[in-house]
Write an enzyme that holds these catalytic residues in place. Structure first.
Site, mmCIF file in Angstrom:
data_model
loop_
_atom_site.group_PDB
_atom_site.id
_atom_site.type_symbol
_atom_site.label_atom_id
_atom_site.label_comp_id
_atom_site.label_asym_id
_atom_site.label_seq_id
_atom_site.Cartn_x
_atom_site.Cartn_y
_atom_site.Cartn_z
ATOM 1 N N ASP A 99 -57.651 -38.237 -1.553
ATOM 2 C CA ASP A 99 -57.460 -39.363 -0.652
ATOM 3 C C ASP A 99 -57.844 -38.911 0.752
ATOM 4 O O ASP A 99 -57.245 -37.988 1.301
ATOM 5 C CB ASP A 99 -55.979 -39.774 -0.703
ATOM 6 C CG ASP A 99 -55.738 -41.212 -0.309
ATOM 7 O OD1 ASP A 99 -56.417 -41.689 0.623
ATOM 8 O OD2 ASP A 99 -54.862 -41.849 -0.907
ATOM 9 N N ASP A 202 -59.278 -44.019 2.864
ATOM 10 C CA ASP A 202 -58.229 -44.858 3.440
ATOM 11 C C ASP A 202 -58.780 -45.754 4.557
ATOM 12 O O ASP A 202 -59.490 -45.274 5.448
ATOM 13 C CB ASP A 202 -57.151 -43.924 4.015
ATOM 14 C CG ASP A 202 -55.876 -44.632 4.383
ATOM 15 O OD1 ASP A 202 -55.172 -45.093 3.476
ATOM 16 O OD2 ASP A 202 -55.577 -44.710 5.586
ATOM 17 N N GLU A 261 -61.036 -48.065 0.641
ATOM 18 C CA GLU A 261 -59.953 -49.044 0.806
ATOM 19 C C GLU A 261 -60.289 -49.915 1.995
ATOM 20 O O GLU A 261 -60.522 -49.407 3.100
ATOM 21 C CB GLU A 261 -58.613 -48.337 1.037
ATOM 22 C CG GLU A 261 -57.456 -49.310 0.962
ATOM 23 C CD GLU A 261 -56.295 -49.000 1.889
ATOM 24 O OE1 GLU A 261 -55.196 -49.484 1.637
ATOM 25 O OE2 GLU A 261 -56.493 -48.282 2.902
ATOM 26 N N HIS A 334 -49.301 -47.552 -4.107
ATOM 27 C CA HIS A 334 -48.134 -47.077 -3.358
ATOM 28 C C HIS A 334 -47.776 -47.974 -2.175
ATOM 29 O O HIS A 334 -46.785 -47.721 -1.494
ATOM 30 C CB HIS A 334 -48.410 -45.647 -2.865
ATOM 31 C CG HIS A 334 -49.532 -45.614 -1.874
ATOM 32 N ND1 HIS A 334 -50.844 -45.877 -2.225
ATOM 33 C CD2 HIS A 334 -49.536 -45.387 -0.540
ATOM 34 C CE1 HIS A 334 -51.596 -45.807 -1.139
ATOM 35 N NE2 HIS A 334 -50.834 -45.513 -0.100
HETATM 36 O O1 ISL Z 1 -49.179 -51.928 3.170
HETATM 37 C C1 ISL Z 1 -49.772 -52.424 4.093
HETATM 38 C C2 ISL Z 1 -49.108 -53.004 5.251
HETATM 39 O O2 ISL Z 1 -48.306 -54.072 4.840
HETATM 40 C C3 ISL Z 1 -51.199 -52.409 4.085
HETATM 41 O O3 ISL Z 1 -51.748 -53.264 4.984
HETATM 42 C C4 ISL Z 1 -51.639 -50.991 4.385
HETATM 43 O O4 ISL Z 1 -51.226 -50.603 5.653
HETATM 44 C C5 ISL Z 1 -53.113 -50.935 4.308
HETATM 45 O O5 ISL Z 1 -53.385 -51.204 2.977
HETATM 46 C C6 ISL Z 1 -53.635 -49.575 4.657
HETATM 47 O O6 ISL Z 1 -53.064 -48.639 3.799
HETATM 48 C C7 ISL Z 1 -53.449 -47.319 3.864
HETATM 49 O O7 ISL Z 1 -53.422 -46.801 5.169
HETATM 50 C C8 ISL Z 1 -52.135 -46.704 5.796
HETATM 51 C C9 ISL Z 1 -51.079 -46.090 4.892
HETATM 52 O O8 ISL Z 1 -49.803 -46.314 5.444
HETATM 53 C C10 ISL Z 1 -51.115 -46.655 3.497
HETATM 54 O O9 ISL Z 1 -50.183 -46.021 2.680
HETATM 55 C C11 ISL Z 1 -52.512 -46.489 3.004
HETATM 56 O O10 ISL Z 1 -52.669 -46.888 1.671
HETATM 57 C C12 ISL Z 1 -52.338 -45.864 7.011
HETATM 58 O O11 ISL Z 1 -52.980 -44.667 6.667
#
Ligand code: ISL
Length: 562
Positions: A99, A202, A261, A334
């Site tokens: 990741d 991410d 993502e 997650h």
């Molecule tokens: O779960 C969310 C907020 O309600 C999503 O918008 C999430 O923040 C978004 O999918 C981005 O997620 C990723 O980046 C974040 C991290 O907190 C998440 O766990 C990750 O999957 C920041 O790195």
């Protein structure tokens, strides 16, 4: 089909290491714990294991705030453990996807420590810095951060603000600076040399910002504005991803898998990101279907989910990426509540059946399916009692902000219980023992009390378990080109309770049909009534001897003809 990339017939399994398996009794899952479960994953049959961040981190956001990209946090293990993980996966013909969090670092990353030291530090421009603006609101723009408050944090050392789209401990990197990009590419090449087989990137569609940064539209009942138009798929995003692909992926792209993502990504964007001819990423995680039960106020504004909306969304993505590009398929991860509790039912009478139904529907779409740890066991949302049971900073910050704004705490808790990210983060339920076999110590977040009933030990050898059903779905994809590559056609689009579609490939046709509810459904689909049943979630899923298919409560079937 000769020439189709290997990941079209692959299934990816996501591990959130903190909650997977704890080897040393400190209550936190770790890499040796994961290694001890490789035979379990091999038995499930998955091809790729995506492991959420295990790097050195102050753990403000459970590791999505990285302070050293090239080391393992002691909480999770060592680099030698990662080497052993890679060896163990490869020995079982599985791959490791890591990741990559490169939109931002931790504020404790040496790059940021230098950047904040002085305005003329060579790393100053590696992040986004701006002076206070004139007027009442000093922050350089009005944007709200994902985890509440302003995206700008004033740094006393130089009296300037830095940008953080997530928490204040996650400053955004400045991808406009070519030195930043080169440092990231070097780091990614280092991991490839170590033997990793792919990257989950991410919030990768946030890395290009619209310049100059300016105010976004105001948010109702909030002092902040919405800045997303300035960072969702910004003007240089395709250029940056193509450069990353050229610099890092291209030399070995046939072996690798990449998924970006991308909150807010549209089908049109995704066509460009995933068209193999453009050399960007293999697939993206889009967010449309996980937003369908959010009201206008966002994820904690609970709205009912309509099956017709869900089908319309999946159908549009299937159609949009039918000829160029590729879909990823997921119900949960997650950051999301548990699939069964959200799209199926927790009702003990139908939980298992609905879990199998959800797996069936998802895995039979065209795209690469992602299984989130515990989904293959039918794990559910957690019955959180109070705010003290939550650990996620997003949930805790939201609770504080909503309470301060005068919302009824009971309602806020109800929303967190339904939508909170911690639902997906409670420990994997390995057995019926006190801590579900996750740890011999005290888990960092409570195990779900239903582990006595829902656990791996009870399922791996049971032919009727959710686990065994998932195992069958994975092997069906491996064995059947029609599952991996067949065309997709949605049927009965307006039906409020039945999800039905066909897949077709070289003379073979599958019908997938599922009843999202308890009332029996009778469906007239000419030509299918005497087709062979490939897989169903009732023990006697035999074909009907009539022209009308009858679907019992939460029944799902895959039929084949040709
Ligand atoms: O779960 C969310 C907020 O309600 C999503 O918008 C999430 O923040 C978004 O999918 C981005 O997620 C990723 O980046 C974040 C991290 O907190 C998440 O766990 C990750 O999957 C920041 O790195």
């Amino acid at each position: 089909m000769p020439g189709a990339p290997w990941w079209t017939s692959a299934v990816v399994y996501q591990v959130y290491p903190r909650s997977f398996a704890d080897s040393d009794g400190d209550g936190i899952g770790d890499i040796p714990g994961l290694i001890s479960k490789l035979d379990y994953l091999h038995r499930l049959g998955v091809d790729v294991v995506w492991v959420s961040p295990f790097y050195r981190s102050p753990m403000d956001d459970n590791g999505y705030d990285i302070s050293d990209y090239q080391d393992v946090d002691p909480m999770f293990g060592t680099l030698a453990d990662i080497d052993e993980l890679i060896t163990g996966l490869h020995a079982r013909d599985m791959k490791l996807m890591i990741d990559v969090v490169v939109n931002h670092t931790s504020d404790e990353h040496p790059w940021f420590v230098q950047s904040r030291a002085s305005k003329d530090n060579p790393k100053r421009d590696w992040y986004w810095w701006a002076p206070a603006r004139e007027g009442v609101t000093k922050e350089p723009t009005n944007w709200i951060a994902a985890f509440q408050g302003s995206v700008w944090e004033l740094d006393a050392a130089t009296d300037e603000y830095y940008l953080h789209l997530f928490s204040r401990k996650q400053p955004d990197l400045n991808w406009e600076n070519p030195d930043v990009r080169e440092a990231i590419y070097q780091m990614l090449r280092w991991w490839l040399e170590r033997g990793v087989d792919g990257f989950r990137m991410d919030v990768i569609n946030y890395i290009s910002k619209v310049l100059p940064l300016a105010d976004g539209p105001p948010i109702l009942n909030s002092p902040y504005g919405d800045g997303s138009a300035f960072y969702w798929c910004g003007p240089r995003i395709h250029e940056f991803l193509h450069e990353l692909h050229t610099e890092v992926i291209a030399p070995d792209h046939r072996r690798l898998i990449t998924v970006g993502e991308m909150p807010g990504v549209t089908i049109k964007d995704a066509q460009r990101f995933t068209d193999p001819a453009r050399g960007e990423v293999d697939m993206v995680f889009q967010f449309e279907h996980v937003g369908l039960d959010h009201g206008p106020g966002g994820r904690y504004d609970l709205a009912p989910l309509r099956l017709t909306d869900l089908k319309r969304s999946f159908g549009r993505w299937q159609e949009g990426l039918a000829t160029a590009g590729w879909n990823s398929l997921y119900w949960n991860n997650h950051d999301q509540p548990r699939a069964v509790s959200r799209y199926g039912t927790d009702d003990p009478e139908y939980r298992v059946r609905s879990a199998k139904l959800l797996g069936t529907v998802l895995h039979l779409h065209r795209g690469t399916p992602y299984v989130y740890q515990g989904e293959e066991l039918g794990m559910t949302n957690h019955p959180f009692c109070g705010i003290d049971d939550f650990r996620d900073l997003e949930s805790l910050n939201y609770f504080a902000a909503a309470s301060a704004a005068g919302h009824d705490p009971a309602e806020v808790l109800a929303a967190l219980r339904a939508q909170g990210r911690d639902n997906g983060r409670t420990p994997v339920q390995w057995d019926a023992s006190e801590q579900a076999g996750f740890t011999t110590g005290t888990p960092w977040i409570a195990v779900n009390p239903n582990h006595a009933e829902i656990n791996a030990a009870a399922q791996v050898d049971d032919p009727d378990s959710v686990f065994t059903h998932y195992r069958r779905l994975v092997s069906l994809r491996h064995e059947s080109p029609v599952v991996a590559l067949g065309d997709f056609t949605m049927l009965l689009a307006d039906d409020e309770q039945v999800y039905a579609f066909t897949r077709r490939f070289e003379g073979t046709e599958l019908l997938v049909i599922a009843n999202f509810g308890v009332t029996e459904q009778r469906v007239d689909l000419p030509g299918w009534s005497d087709a062979e049943t490939v897989l169903g979630n009732y023990p006697d899923s035999a074909p009907d001897a009539q022209p009308v298919l009858t679907l019992r409560a939460w029944e799902a079937r895959i039929l084949r003809r040709g």
